[in-house]
Design a protein around this motif. Structure first.
Motif: not given
Length: 291
Positions: A249-273
């Motif tokens: 609800e702050t406007g930030s967004k987060l998603a996780y993808f897997a590397d080739p051996e199943g490890l979660p890797v996250g990417v997030e965009s942030r707001t200054l909320w």
């Protein structure tokens, strides 16, 4: 770097079997990380620069051995770091020395490993030279936050143990878009932005892609800008996403993808909320990159 990528932002650690905030004393008094804030069964600690080390309880994932992902903090006085752990009753689990560094590993109150590394002033890595320059210019600060332990600077390296080193290198270089910076002993080293480095080393075990990001005890999350085009670009490059995107609800967004051996890797965009000091500092640095 892939367009929109800034740098490593968070280490997410999910120790099993602990109540909310039960590990705060260990991470502040023994490890030496000041508490930034709490909420939602999570304690967030300042890990230096604009980095956050987050402890999330309540998920209770199964322990993974050998640990596929390990954090390494930069220490400018490794004996002082070891002495602080010793006063709290913790002995090193192991120590390793290369031509440019000595790294000591502790298994702490959460039964998980932390590495502390003192790098040689003659190291050929530009990241080490820049870290030393910053240290000599004055201890890092974050508005409204207590300092780290005197000899600690920041979370400086991420070690990823993999079963197939060439495939992992190709993925993090060509798909994630990280810049290679060379080798360090047996490790293939890439930049995670700013002066944080990713070490890819052999000795890991490939695992199935988890159904949810909370199934593994450790993950890293990078700060990105332009969430939709960034995620679309990774999708076009064939990554496997883990779970649903999270739009706060702050406007930030987060998603996780897997590397080739199943490890979660996250990417997030942030707001200054909330004007969190780590986010404010990260935005200041991003503005400098674009200027």
């Amino acid at each position: 770097m892939r367009d929109g990528y800034q740098s490593l932002g968070w280490w997410m650690r999910r120790p099993a079997g602990f109540g909310a905030y039960a590990l705060d004393d260990y991470y502040t008094r023994v490890v030496g990380l000041p508490l930034l804030r709490q909420g939602g069964l999570a304690s967030l600690f300042w890990a230096g620069e604009d980095l956050v080390f987050e402890i999330k309880t309540g998920d209770d994932p199964e322990p993974v051995d050998p640990a596929p992902l390990l954090p390494i903090f930069r220490s400018h006085d490794l004996p002082a770091t070891c002495a602080r752990f010793a006063r709290a009753g913790y002995a090193p689990e192991s120590e390793e020395t290369t031509g440019h560094a000595t790294t000591v590993w502790f298994r702490g109150a959460d039964r998980m490993l932390l590495g502390f590394e003192q790098r040689s002033e003659r190291s050929p890595f530009a990241a080490d030279a820049e870290a030393l320059r910053r240290r000599r210019a004055g201890a890092p600060t974050l508005d409204g936050c207590a300092p780290l332990a005197p000899e600690l600077q920041y979370l400086s390296r991420v070690r990823r143990r993999v079963a197939d080193l060439p495939a992992a290198l190709a993925f993090y270089r060509d798909v994630v878009g990280l810049d290679p910076v060379g080798t360090d002993g047996p490790a293939q080293v890439l930049s995670l932005g700013d002066t944080v480095l990713l070490e890819l080393v052999s000795g890991g075990v490939a695992r199935p892609v988890p159904a949810d990001r909370s199934e593994l005890p450790d993950a890293v999350i990078s700060r990105i800008h332009g969430f939709v085009p960034y995620v679309d670009g990774l999708t076009a490059d064939g990554v496997t996403w883990i779970g649903e995107q999270i739009h706060y609800e702050t406007g930030s967004k987060l998603a996780y993808f897997a590397d080739p051996e199943g490890l979660p890797v996250g990417v997030e965009s942030r707001t200054l909320w909330g004007n969190y000091p780590d986010d404010v500092e990260a935005e200041r640095r991003w503005a400098l990159i674009g200027s």
